[in-house]
Design a protein around this motif. Sequence first.
Motif, PDB file in Angstrom:
ATOM      1  N   ASP A  40     -21.385 -27.229 -14.550  1.00  0.00           N
ATOM      2  CA  ASP A  40     -19.941 -26.855 -14.168  1.00  0.00           C
ATOM      3  C   ASP A  40     -19.557 -27.981 -13.228  1.00  0.00           C
ATOM      4  O   ASP A  40     -19.023 -28.923 -13.620  1.00  0.00           O
ATOM      5  CB  ASP A  40     -19.846 -25.473 -13.707  1.00  0.00           C
ATOM      6  N   CYS A  41     -19.853 -27.675 -11.817  1.00  0.00           N
ATOM      7  CA  CYS A  41     -19.064 -28.777 -10.917  1.00  0.00           C
ATOM      8  C   CYS A  41     -20.011 -29.844 -10.710  1.00  0.00           C
ATOM      9  O   CYS A  41     -19.722 -31.073 -10.309  1.00  0.00           O
ATOM     10  CB  CYS A  41     -18.956 -28.001  -9.549  1.00  0.00           C
ATOM     11  N   GLY A  42     -21.542 -29.871 -11.064  1.00  0.00           N
ATOM     12  CA  GLY A  42     -22.245 -30.997 -10.631  1.00  0.00           C
ATOM     13  C   GLY A  42     -22.932 -31.166  -9.375  1.00  0.00           C
ATOM     14  O   GLY A  42     -24.006 -32.033  -9.358  1.00  0.00           O
ATOM     15  N   SER A  43     -22.386 -30.419  -8.409  1.00  0.00           N
ATOM     16  CA  SER A  43     -22.995 -30.970  -7.179  1.00  0.00           C
ATOM     17  C   SER A  43     -24.365 -30.389  -7.030  1.00  0.00           C
ATOM     18  O   SER A  43     -25.015 -30.894  -5.915  1.00  0.00           O
ATOM     19  CB  SER A  43     -22.131 -29.735  -6.184  1.00  0.00           C
ATOM     20  N   CYS A  44     -25.025 -29.759  -7.785  1.00  0.00           N
ATOM     21  CA  CYS A  44     -26.465 -29.283  -7.628  1.00  0.00           C
ATOM     22  C   CYS A  44     -27.370 -30.292  -8.320  1.00  0.00           C
ATOM     23  O   CYS A  44     -28.660 -30.141  -8.289  1.00  0.00           O
ATOM     24  CB  CYS A  44     -26.557 -28.104  -8.312  1.00  0.00           C
ATOM     25  N   VAL A  45     -26.819 -31.222  -9.004  1.00  0.00           N
ATOM     26  CA  VAL A  45     -27.665 -32.313  -9.788  1.00  0.00           C
ATOM     27  C   VAL A  45     -28.584 -33.001  -9.160  1.00  0.00           C
ATOM     28  O   VAL A  45     -29.713 -33.152  -9.375  1.00  0.00           O
ATOM     29  CB  VAL A  45     -27.101 -33.008 -10.623  1.00  0.00           C
ATOM     30  N   ARG A  46     -28.179 -33.519  -7.915  1.00  0.00           N
ATOM     31  CA  ARG A  46     -29.031 -34.329  -7.035  1.00  0.00           C
ATOM     32  C   ARG A  46     -29.983 -33.425  -6.435  1.00  0.00           C
ATOM     33  O   ARG A  46     -31.176 -33.769  -6.466  1.00  0.00           O
ATOM     34  CB  ARG A  46     -28.206 -34.907  -5.730  1.00  0.00           C
ATOM     35  N   ARG A  47     -29.799 -32.138  -6.121  1.00  0.00           N
ATOM     36  CA  ARG A  47     -30.857 -31.220  -5.632  1.00  0.00           C
ATOM     37  C   ARG A  47     -31.923 -30.946  -6.869  1.00  0.00           C
ATOM     38  O   ARG A  47     -33.218 -30.689  -6.536  1.00  0.00           O
ATOM     39  CB  ARG A  47     -30.229 -29.934  -5.234  1.00  0.00           C
TER      40      ARG A  47
END
Length: 77
Positions: A40-47
Amino acid sequence: MNRVYVCSCFGVTEQQVKKHAEAGACTPRQIASACKAGTDCGSCVRRIQAILGRGACPRRELADQGQPVLAELDEAA
């Protein structure tokens, strides 16, 4: 139980990401296919990348050979 959420958009926990990794998901894209985290927003990809980077992929050899590596997981886990 202490739940650490990795993906707020879909309510995916760190434990769920680890279970998918143990089942053979070796990349953020494979995690996304398994539970939608990162789509969705992609903010968790690095995590997700950081979680995956902590351990060796147990089925990387199968993936390198083009064989299926993902197992079905119980969503309640």
